[in-house]
Structures are given as C-alpha cells and as structure tokens.
Design a protein around this motif. Structure first.
Motif, mmCIF file in Angstrom:
data_model
loop_
_atom_site.group_PDB
_atom_site.id
_atom_site.type_symbol
_atom_site.label_atom_id
_atom_site.label_comp_id
_atom_site.label_asym_id
_atom_site.label_seq_id
_atom_site.Cartn_x
_atom_site.Cartn_y
_atom_site.Cartn_z
ATOM 1 N N ARG A 25 0.835 -1.209 0.000
ATOM 2 C CA ARG A 25 0.000 0.000 0.000
ATOM 3 C C ARG A 25 0.864 1.252 0.000
ATOM 4 O O ARG A 25 0.526 2.256 -0.618
ATOM 5 N N ARG A 26 1.987 1.164 0.714
ATOM 6 C CA ARG A 26 2.851 2.343 0.871
ATOM 7 C C ARG A 26 3.634 2.614 -0.410
ATOM 8 O O ARG A 26 3.708 3.743 -0.896
ATOM 9 N N ASP A 27 4.237 1.550 -0.965
ATOM 10 C CA ASP A 27 5.207 1.741 -2.061
ATOM 11 C C ASP A 27 4.679 1.290 -3.414
ATOM 12 O O ASP A 27 5.364 1.456 -4.423
ATOM 13 N N GLY A 28 3.479 0.690 -3.441
ATOM 14 C CA GLY A 28 2.918 0.245 -4.716
ATOM 15 C C GLY A 28 3.470 -1.115 -5.127
ATOM 16 O O GLY A 28 4.474 -1.581 -4.596
ATOM 17 N N PRO A 29 2.779 -1.754 -6.064
ATOM 18 C CA PRO A 29 3.138 -3.119 -6.426
ATOM 19 C C PRO A 29 4.493 -3.265 -7.125
ATOM 20 O O PRO A 29 5.101 -4.330 -7.053
ATOM 21 N N GLU A 30 4.940 -2.185 -7.780
ATOM 22 C CA GLU A 30 6.166 -2.391 -8.572
ATOM 23 C C GLU A 30 7.371 -2.704 -7.716
ATOM 24 O O GLU A 30 8.196 -3.558 -8.038
ATOM 25 N N ALA A 31 7.471 -2.014 -6.572
ATOM 26 C CA ALA A 31 8.609 -2.268 -5.691
ATOM 27 C C ALA A 31 8.556 -3.694 -5.132
ATOM 28 O O ALA A 31 9.582 -4.352 -4.954
ATOM 29 N N ALA A 32 7.330 -4.157 -4.855
ATOM 30 C CA ALA A 32 7.184 -5.477 -4.248
ATOM 31 C C ALA A 32 7.423 -6.608 -5.242
ATOM 32 O O ALA A 32 7.902 -7.689 -4.867
ATOM 33 N N ALA A 33 7.094 -6.358 -6.517
ATOM 34 C CA ALA A 33 7.065 -7.444 -7.495
ATOM 35 C C ALA A 33 8.424 -8.112 -7.674
ATOM 36 O O ALA A 33 8.520 -9.341 -7.752
ATOM 37 N N SER A 34 9.484 -7.304 -7.713
ATOM 38 C CA SER A 34 10.803 -7.881 -7.948
ATOM 39 C C SER A 34 11.224 -8.775 -6.785
ATOM 40 O O SER A 34 11.720 -9.886 -6.983
ATOM 41 N N ALA A 35 10.978 -8.290 -5.564
ATOM 42 C CA ALA A 35 11.334 -9.089 -4.386
ATOM 43 C C ALA A 35 10.500 -10.364 -4.315
ATOM 44 O O ALA A 35 11.011 -11.461 -4.052
ATOM 45 N N LEU A 36 9.200 -10.213 -4.580
ATOM 46 C CA LEU A 36 8.303 -11.365 -4.562
ATOM 47 C C LEU A 36 8.727 -12.373 -5.631
ATOM 48 O O LEU A 36 8.771 -13.590 -5.389
ATOM 49 N N GLY A 37 9.078 -11.873 -6.798
ATOM 50 C CA GLY A 37 9.507 -12.739 -7.892
ATOM 51 C C GLY A 37 10.808 -13.459 -7.576
ATOM 52 O O GLY A 37 10.977 -14.636 -7.892
ATOM 53 N N ARG A 38 11.745 -12.754 -6.907
ATOM 54 C CA ARG A 38 13.001 -13.421 -6.558
ATOM 55 C C ARG A 38 12.785 -14.497 -5.502
ATOM 56 O O ARG A 38 13.385 -15.569 -5.559
ATOM 57 N N ALA A 39 11.934 -14.215 -4.530
ATOM 58 C CA ALA A 39 11.634 -15.222 -3.505
ATOM 59 C C ALA A 39 10.937 -16.430 -4.130
ATOM 60 O O ALA A 39 11.239 -17.580 -3.810
ATOM 61 N N ALA A 40 10.001 -16.161 -5.044
ATOM 62 C CA ALA A 40 9.313 -17.254 -5.731
ATOM 63 C C ALA A 40 10.291 -18.038 -6.603
ATOM 64 O O ALA A 40 10.218 -19.269 -6.683
#
Lengths: 406, 406
Positions: free
Chosen positions: B310-325
C-alpha cells in the motif's frame, strides 16, 4: 520419448496422494494406464516393502499376519519374490522352545544390483550396490574430462562399468549416471554442465550403445541429487569409518565451482516435475552483488562457490549459504542441512558455525526446533554410490516392474 | 499426542517411496504398525482411487479389468465402498448396441462430507464439501476477531459450523480449521498467529468440545496451505465464474499483512515433517533492509506485505516477490506460481509482469520452460473450502480408515 528412461522420472508404484491417482491437468483426468497398478503388483510391492524394512528376517506367517491375508496368499506372493531372486530365505535361529522356528525372508544380496556411474570434471567412477544396500565394488579413474568428446568419455565410462560389474559378480538391473549439471526428465538431456563444458547434450543413445543391455534403461541425473540419496540410505564408500544413522528429511548442499543441492523427503530424492529440483546456486543473496555466469547479480555461487570460498574464506560464504538454506528450510520444514562436496573439507570447517547462526536467525521455527547442521562424511564416491542406490530403490519400489523388464 | 489430530499429519495410505515403507531414523527401522496397511485396505484405496479419477462411471467389469483381479473380487471391494456410502451406483446410459450396459460407480455426493472452518482477522467462515468435490454450503460471518478470547471465537465458529452442516444436509467425516499462523503438527498448537494476536495457543481440546463429534478428530492448519489445496482441486466459491482446469504442481503465494505460501505437488499439499512448510515471508530479499517483526532484516514481508504494498505500490514489491518465488521454483522445479489473497486484487495487477520478469531472470530453467504466473480467481472462501477439501482428501486416500473411525 526417445526411449531413454531418466532417473528423475522413476515411477513410484503409488503417488503420494494415494494409490493409482491420476494427475492430469483436468479435474477428472482420463486415467493414465501407466499409473494404474494391478492389484497383484501393488500387493507384491507392499509385501516386499515389509521385508525390506523389517529389522529381522520375516516369516511367511508374520507377513500374513501383518498384511491381513491368508498364509497361502502371503506365501504365494513371497514365492514370486523368491523365484525372481529379489528375496532370499534364511535359516531360523536355533530353537529355544517348543516347535520348529520358521525360515525368514530377507532382501537377496545376490539378486539384481544397481550400477552407478559418474562423469565429473576430473574423474570417472563406477559403483555396484546390491539389494541389501551394500556397496559391492567401486572403481574410480582420475583424469581431466574437460574438452573430451562425449563418445570418448562414454567409452572410458563403459570400461569402468565392466570392471565394477565383474568385480561385484552380480547381474545388473540398470545403470544411473551422475553428471555435474542440469539434466532434463524424461529424456536425460544434459541442458547445461558448465564445468564439463557440455551444453545441451543428449547422451541417451550413446549411453545405451556403450553400456551392456539391462532390464531398466540407463538414466541420467544430477550429482548432488544422487549424493543426497546416498546420504539418506547410509551408503558409505570404503574410506568412511562406518555408517551413522541416515537422516530421513534434509537439504543436502554440495559446494564445488557451482553450488548444488538435493532435497530428501522421507528418505526419497525429490526430483520435481521435470527433474530440475535442487537448484540452489542462483538464489539471490546480494541483490547489488557481482554478476554471476548465469547473468543475474549476487547469486549464491558468487559468494559461496569454491572460487569465492578460496578467495574470501569460509566466513564470508557461511552467512549467505545459511540464508539460502534457511529459505529452503522455511519452505519445506526440513529438520536438517547436510554440507557436502568441498563444504565437507576440513579446511572449510568454519562454515558450520556460520551456517548454524544464519539458520537460527532466519528459520521461523528455529526457536522451537533448531535446524541440525551435519557435515557429510562420504568422500568422492557419494554421487556414484547414490546413483547405484537410485537403481536399487526402483527395484525396491516396484518389484513387478523389474520382473516384467528382465 | 494429545489426541488432536492435525491436518499436517494426515496419514497417506502409502509413502511416496512406495507402500508401507517404514521411515524411522535408523537404516532398518522397526516397522511402524500405523504405516503398515493391510492388503485389503490398500486394495480398497486403489479401487476407490480409480473410481474417483475416472472421467465416466466405472463398471465392476472395468474395475476388474484395470486392477487385474477377478470380477468377484472387484465386486466385493466395490460393495464394501457402496455399503459404506462412499460410492453410488448410477444407471447405465441407454443401450446403443447389443447387450445390456452395466451400471457404473461414482463418488457418492450424499456420502460423508468435509467441514472446513476458518478463523481470520476480520471474519469467521464455515464450508461443507462433498465427496465429489462440490461445495454444498458456505457461511461467512464478518467481524473483528482480534482481542477476543479463544473460547468466544470457537463458540461463534461452532455456530457457523452447525449452520453450514444443516444447510448441506450431510453427515460430516471431520473438520479442518484454517488459521492465519504457524501451526504445529501433530498437536495443532498455534505457535504464532500475530495478526490474531494469538501466541502459542493450543486449541485442540476446546475445539473438540465446541464441535459435534465426528469420525475424524478436528485438525488445524495454515490458511495459505488450505487455500493452495482449494486451488489444486478446482473448488470455487460461488462468486467465481466457474472452474478453470486446476494446476497440479505450483507455489501458491498469498499476500496479506504477512506473506504466506502453500506448496502443491501432484495436487497434494506438501506439509513438511512438522507441518511448518510454506513459510516464505521471511526470505531475505534485502540483506541491508529494514528490520522485520521477526527480528531479521529485509524479509520479504517488509517489502511485499500488504503494508509495504500500500505504501510503495506493487512495482517495488514485485521484484522481491519474484526473486523469492524463483528461489522456491529453482529448489522444487515448479512450473507455475499462483498469486492469491490480496495479491489477487485488481488494484495490485501490476504485480504480475514484475513477478514474471523476476522469474524469467532468476529461474535457471526458465529459458527452456517459462514459469507460468496465475492470479487466483477464488475469493475470500479459498482457505475454508480448502480446509473442507483436506477432510475429503483424507477419506479419498484411505477409505478404510474412515470406515474404521465412523
């Protein structure tokens, strides 16, 4: 299918979900004939499993009692295994009370054996393991394999195989070949073995023509996977000082130029849908780190591969290795991590406390159940004995398949 | 054992290694009686599996032919399943040629059902799923559950359970309760459910006394695990626009305040040795990042949890989520990733291309087999329908165990 039968594709007689469950993508998949066991084959496997796992020879009466069938039915199934040479009958211990003690059934040491083979950067190896899990012969031939043609390597490997089989004096159910690379199921295509300078090589046909014909087709798999399997089955090479109790569920991490892993669940190797499981070397441990040969930045291999380990010492590598292992442990709830390959060398002993600390800090359940870190005590022969073990496990899991193939 | 039977501990009739293999820590473990199936029970499970997986009703003759036993044996096994109410006999289609078409066997829609329950931060839910996999009733009650006592919550949950069961009009084989936390097998102890402000709570005894008695003891599990199971079995809530073909092997990642995951292998939930599998929220994605509530730095939750999203938007999260996945996909060779929970909301749709890019960059086998990214189409009821499905899967996998328990 090109006919090469790949180890990652070894059919279990039943799926983890239960027996004979089809696994197509549709909700009600068309039953897959290959996964539908006949009831007799399933019962043979069940009975054989009891004999393999029993701490002492099992009598026919005990088999009948355990499985809930009549003595006649249990005896008929046992006779089938005996006639196939998969079990042997041993004499009862001397009678101590009234009545005649019964003969017992055990896995047959002289039955069909597993042939393990290994192609590595600086050696070739062959190994024969019998149905009881004992190593009957190991042959290792040192020599740089890089820049040699596949056919030259396979010719030498076939020579080692003949030598090991002749030394063991057993017939072979099948061969499994360990390679330091990414191998694809079911075709056995070596997608990438950078340290052998092999890329996208299909060795199936050459392997079949180089090796003597066996009931099971030869299979190809990753060396760390097979080494992990050896660890799970207490198969030691001659240099180890004897078996410790094998672990049942663990992550095996092998340090070489690359970093490989094998996941063992319930004493079986987890291979993944296409045989590619266990790739841990390219976990991002330093998002802004140096570029890896895979193209990404800060992969585990750039920090904990053998080159970095020699350059920067084990302490720098331990934290990254421990964090990567923690991610796997958190995902799969594994109680133990085994360090193998170069990580097991005495010069890198300082890895252990560093990995332990990272696991304690990053595994969510570590406060209730600390993750055990073990150092592999198996030497160079870990992968090749694990490859031979993979063949034996196939006979163990589905004796009827071996009977049909021989 | 405190008698509470935990879902993570559901016994499969056979191990992945093959039938009735003991899995003690010693090389030749003492056979574990609980894992030694009788041959009749194994055969019942095999036959039931064939009926469940068949695309059309199976006749007794077809069952005999497939399993290789006599018509009389197949019929006797089928009659046992019929008498237990686990299968039903359906009329044959109108005859189109010579001879009388045979009646066929199908899973019994009116047989024992699975009761799913869910305790979440802002709602409680109950759901009944029948043996065919159809959802027969779903009841959801909104309301903040934080700072309520466990007994208050369980009393309300029991009320919802009665309502759902009465609506479905079926008898219940057992209940499974989904909670947003780390649950330990086999005791069902909730080690930590931070968003419920529950810590180290044992709800087993209270649950047994709150719920009506069922043949199987109630079990407790993690919400993301159950949601993943629903995804694997095509169980949709009423709001979805119909079932897509369920996936067989995938990582399910659910975004909420925390980040949870479920690993599905061959359509079954992978639970891990102690039921703790699927913890992905604390993968280190930024070694120098902000401190997480777990104490470590730069965990996935600090970058891709709902607050950061919510704070930083999905773009910042996507790369980290993708690397963890990607780390999970590399370890387990999974062909697909499913984004669920808050990640499935339209407002976060930009996550998908970012996760896809990270998977393409970090999954070693992606160049040969790109990883598919799906967005879950199941709504709020995903976890509770998955919990009900877990009960049904237990009846499916071992019909004899249900017959013995009823």
């Amino acid at each position: 299918m090109d006919g090469l039968w790949h180890c990652q594709d070894m059919p279990a007689p039943t799926s983890p979900a239960g027996p004979a469950r089809a696994t197509g993508s549709a909700d009600r998949a068309v039953p897959n004939p290959a996964r539908q066991g006949s009831i007799r084959n399933a019962n043979l496997a069940l009975l054989y499993g009891l004999i393999l796992d029993a701490p002492a020879p099992l009598s026919r009466a005990a088999l009948a009692a355990t499985t809930g069938v009549t003595r006649a039915t249990a005896s008929a199934l046992a006779d089938t295994l005996l006639e196939a040479g998969l079990v042997a009958e041993v004499s009862p211990p001397p009678a101590t009370g009234a009545g005649r003690p019964a003969a017992g059934l055990v896995p047959a040491a002289e039955g069909p054996a597993g042939l393990g083979l290994e192609i590595n950067v600086d050696y070739l190896a062959a190994c024969v393991v019998d149905l009881t899990g004992a190593v009957r012969a190991t042959v290792i031939s040192a020599g740089d394999q890089r820049d040699r043609s596949v056919s030259e390597v396979l010719a030498d490997l076939a020579g080692l195989a003949r030598q090991a089989v002749s030394e063991a004096g057993l017939t072979v159910a099948g061969a499994a070949v360990a390679v330091p690379g990414l191998v694809e199921a079911p075709h056995g295509r070596i997608r990438s073995a950078p340290n052998l300078v092999w890329q996208d090589v299909e060795i199936g046909a050459a392997l079949r023509s180089a090796l003597p014909e066996t009931p099971f087709e030869p299979v190809v798999g990753n060396e760390a996977d097979f080494a992990a399997l050896a660890e799970a089955h207490g198969v030691f090479d001659g240099d180890a000082d004897g078996p410790a109790a094998p672990l049942t569920d663990f992550l095996y991490v092998s340090g070489e130029i690359g970093v490989g892993a094998g996941v063992i669940l319930d004493r079986e190797l987890f291979r993944g849908a296409r045989g590619w499981a266990g790739e841990i070397g390219h976990v991002t441990v330093q998002p802004e780190g140096v570029q890896c040969r895979c193209g990404a930045r800060g992969c585990l291999e750039t920090v904990a591969g053998l080159e970095a380990l020699r350059r920067d010492g084990p302490e720098a590598a331990a934290s990254a290795l421990g964090r990567a292992a923690a991610a796997a442990v958190n995902l799969l709830d594994l109680p133990a991590v085994v360090l193998g390959g170069a990580y097991a060398r005495p010069e890198f002993a300082a890895l252990v406390p560093g990995v332990e600390k990272a696991l304690a800090d990053h595994v969510i359940s570590a406060r209730w159940a600390p993750v055990a870190v073990h150092v592999s005590r198996r030497g160079t022969a870990a992968a090749v004995t694990g490859a031979a073990t993979a063949v034996i496990r196939r006979v163990h899991a589905d004796p009827a398949a071996w009977m049909a193939a021989r």
